[in-house]
Design a protein around this motif. Structure first.
Motif, PDB file in Angstrom:
ATOM      1  N   VAL A   9      40.446 -36.176 -38.372  1.00 63.66           N
ATOM      2  CA  VAL A   9      39.639 -37.362 -38.126  1.00 63.66           C
ATOM      3  C   VAL A   9      39.790 -37.778 -36.670  1.00 63.66           C
ATOM      4  O   VAL A   9      40.776 -37.430 -36.010  1.00 63.66           O
ATOM      5  CB  VAL A   9      40.031 -38.539 -39.064  1.00 63.66           C
ATOM      6  N   HIS A  10      38.823 -38.516 -36.185  1.00 62.34           N
ATOM      7  CA  HIS A  10      38.849 -39.009 -34.803  1.00 62.34           C
ATOM      8  C   HIS A  10      38.891 -40.528 -34.838  1.00 62.34           C
ATOM      9  O   HIS A  10      38.013 -41.169 -35.432  1.00 62.34           O
ATOM     10  CB  HIS A  10      37.615 -38.528 -34.040  1.00 62.34           C
ATOM     11  N   ALA A  19      47.233 -35.070 -43.877  1.00 63.60           N
ATOM     12  CA  ALA A  19      47.316 -34.470 -45.208  1.00 63.60           C
ATOM     13  C   ALA A  19      46.518 -35.330 -46.178  1.00 63.60           C
ATOM     14  O   ALA A  19      46.550 -36.565 -46.114  1.00 63.60           O
ATOM     15  CB  ALA A  19      48.773 -34.384 -45.655  1.00 63.60           C
ATOM     16  N   CYS A  20      45.806 -34.653 -47.073  1.00 62.54           N
ATOM     17  CA  CYS A  20      44.915 -35.370 -47.969  1.00 62.54           C
ATOM     18  C   CYS A  20      44.812 -34.624 -49.294  1.00 62.54           C
ATOM     19  O   CYS A  20      44.628 -33.400 -49.299  1.00 62.54           O
ATOM     20  CB  CYS A  20      43.546 -35.488 -47.305  1.00 62.54           C
ATOM     21  N   PRO A  21      44.920 -35.341 -50.417  1.00 62.96           N
ATOM     22  CA  PRO A  21      44.756 -34.675 -51.714  1.00 62.96           C
ATOM     23  C   PRO A  21      43.345 -34.121 -51.864  1.00 62.96           C
ATOM     24  O   PRO A  21      42.396 -34.691 -51.324  1.00 62.96           O
ATOM     25  CB  PRO A  21      45.001 -35.792 -52.733  1.00 62.96           C
ATOM     26  N   PRO A  22      43.207 -33.040 -52.594  1.00 60.72           N
ATOM     27  CA  PRO A  22      41.869 -32.496 -52.832  1.00 60.72           C
ATOM     28  C   PRO A  22      40.970 -33.554 -53.483  1.00 60.72           C
ATOM     29  O   PRO A  22      41.410 -34.336 -54.317  1.00 60.72           O
ATOM     30  CB  PRO A  22      42.117 -31.338 -53.803  1.00 60.72           C
ATOM     31  N   GLY A  23      39.730 -33.588 -53.069  1.00 55.40           N
ATOM     32  CA  GLY A  23      38.789 -34.543 -53.636  1.00 55.40           C
ATOM     33  C   GLY A  23      38.789 -35.896 -52.948  1.00 55.40           C
ATOM     34  O   GLY A  23      37.970 -36.756 -53.274  1.00 55.40           O
ATOM     35  N   ALA A  26      36.383 -37.128 -48.419  1.00 57.03           N
ATOM     36  CA  ALA A  26      35.297 -38.042 -48.037  1.00 57.03           C
ATOM     37  C   ALA A  26      35.814 -39.471 -47.888  1.00 57.03           C
ATOM     38  O   ALA A  26      35.429 -40.185 -46.954  1.00 57.03           O
ATOM     39  CB  ALA A  26      34.162 -37.990 -49.053  1.00 57.03           C
ATOM     40  N   ASN A  27      36.710 -39.882 -48.786  1.00 60.51           N
ATOM     41  CA  ASN A  27      37.275 -41.235 -48.699  1.00 60.51           C
ATOM     42  C   ASN A  27      38.115 -41.408 -47.438  1.00 60.51           C
ATOM     43  O   ASN A  27      38.049 -42.450 -46.777  1.00 60.51           O
ATOM     44  CB  ASN A  27      38.112 -41.558 -49.936  1.00 60.51           C
ATOM     45  N   LEU A  28      38.897 -40.394 -47.119  1.00 67.30           N
ATOM     46  CA  LEU A  28      39.722 -40.459 -45.907  1.00 67.30           C
ATOM     47  C   LEU A  28      38.844 -40.514 -44.665  1.00 67.30           C
ATOM     48  O   LEU A  28      39.089 -41.316 -43.758  1.00 67.30           O
ATOM     49  CB  LEU A  28      40.675 -39.260 -45.837  1.00 67.30           C
ATOM     50  N   GLU A  29      37.817 -39.688 -44.619  1.00 69.89           N
ATOM     51  CA  GLU A  29      36.911 -39.693 -43.464  1.00 69.89           C
ATOM     52  C   GLU A  29      36.204 -41.038 -43.331  1.00 69.89           C
ATOM     53  O   GLU A  29      36.041 -41.565 -42.229  1.00 69.89           O
ATOM     54  CB  GLU A  29      35.907 -38.549 -43.580  1.00 69.89           C
ATOM     55  N   SER A  30      35.805 -41.612 -44.450  1.00 70.53           N
ATOM     56  CA  SER A  30      35.158 -42.922 -44.430  1.00 70.53           C
ATOM     57  C   SER A  30      36.120 -43.999 -43.925  1.00 70.53           C
ATOM     58  O   SER A  30      35.745 -44.852 -43.108  1.00 70.53           O
ATOM     59  CB  SER A  30      34.666 -43.271 -45.839  1.00 70.53           C
TER      60      SER A  30
END
Length: 109
Positions: A9-10, A19-23, A26-30
């Motif tokens: 992410v920027h 690190a991000c759980p699968p699925g 999109a929430n992390l990017e948002s």
């Protein structure tokens, strides 16, 4: 083949691999876009200097908004419960009134 568990992410012109759980990508990017926007707003105001301070101010503002929304939801929940109890009371009164009206009509015949 394994799926990558990191997302890049920027935020405020810096790149972060998180690190991000699968699925949840999109929430992390948002969330990162939201944070980036808040930090850019603070930076553009010119009142806060330094990425660390901007990050802290953004975190405080976001937390403040979140806590107010939770308070609003709690208050709404209390109002809903109160309204629900009031409606139940009114329905009980109506049922009682209708039952006593039926009893009165039955006796008059």
């Amino acid at each position: 083949m394994t799926q990558s568990n990191t997302v890049t992410v920027h935020i405020l012109d810096k790149e972060y691999c998180i690190a991000c759980p699968p699925g949840e990508h999109a929430n992390l990017e948002s969330a990162a876009r939201y944070l980036d926007g808040k930090m850019r707003e603070i930076r553009s105001s010119g009142k806060v200097i330094g990425a660390d301070r901007i990050a802290v101010m953004a975190a405080l503002n976001i937390t403040h908004d979140l806590l107010h929304q939770q308070d609003d939801l709690d208050n709404l929940g209390q109002q809903t419960t109160s309204t629900r109890d009031h409606v139940r009371d009114l329905l009980a009164r109506v049922d009682h009134a209708l039952a006593s009206d039926d009893d009165d009509n039955g006796q008059a015949r």
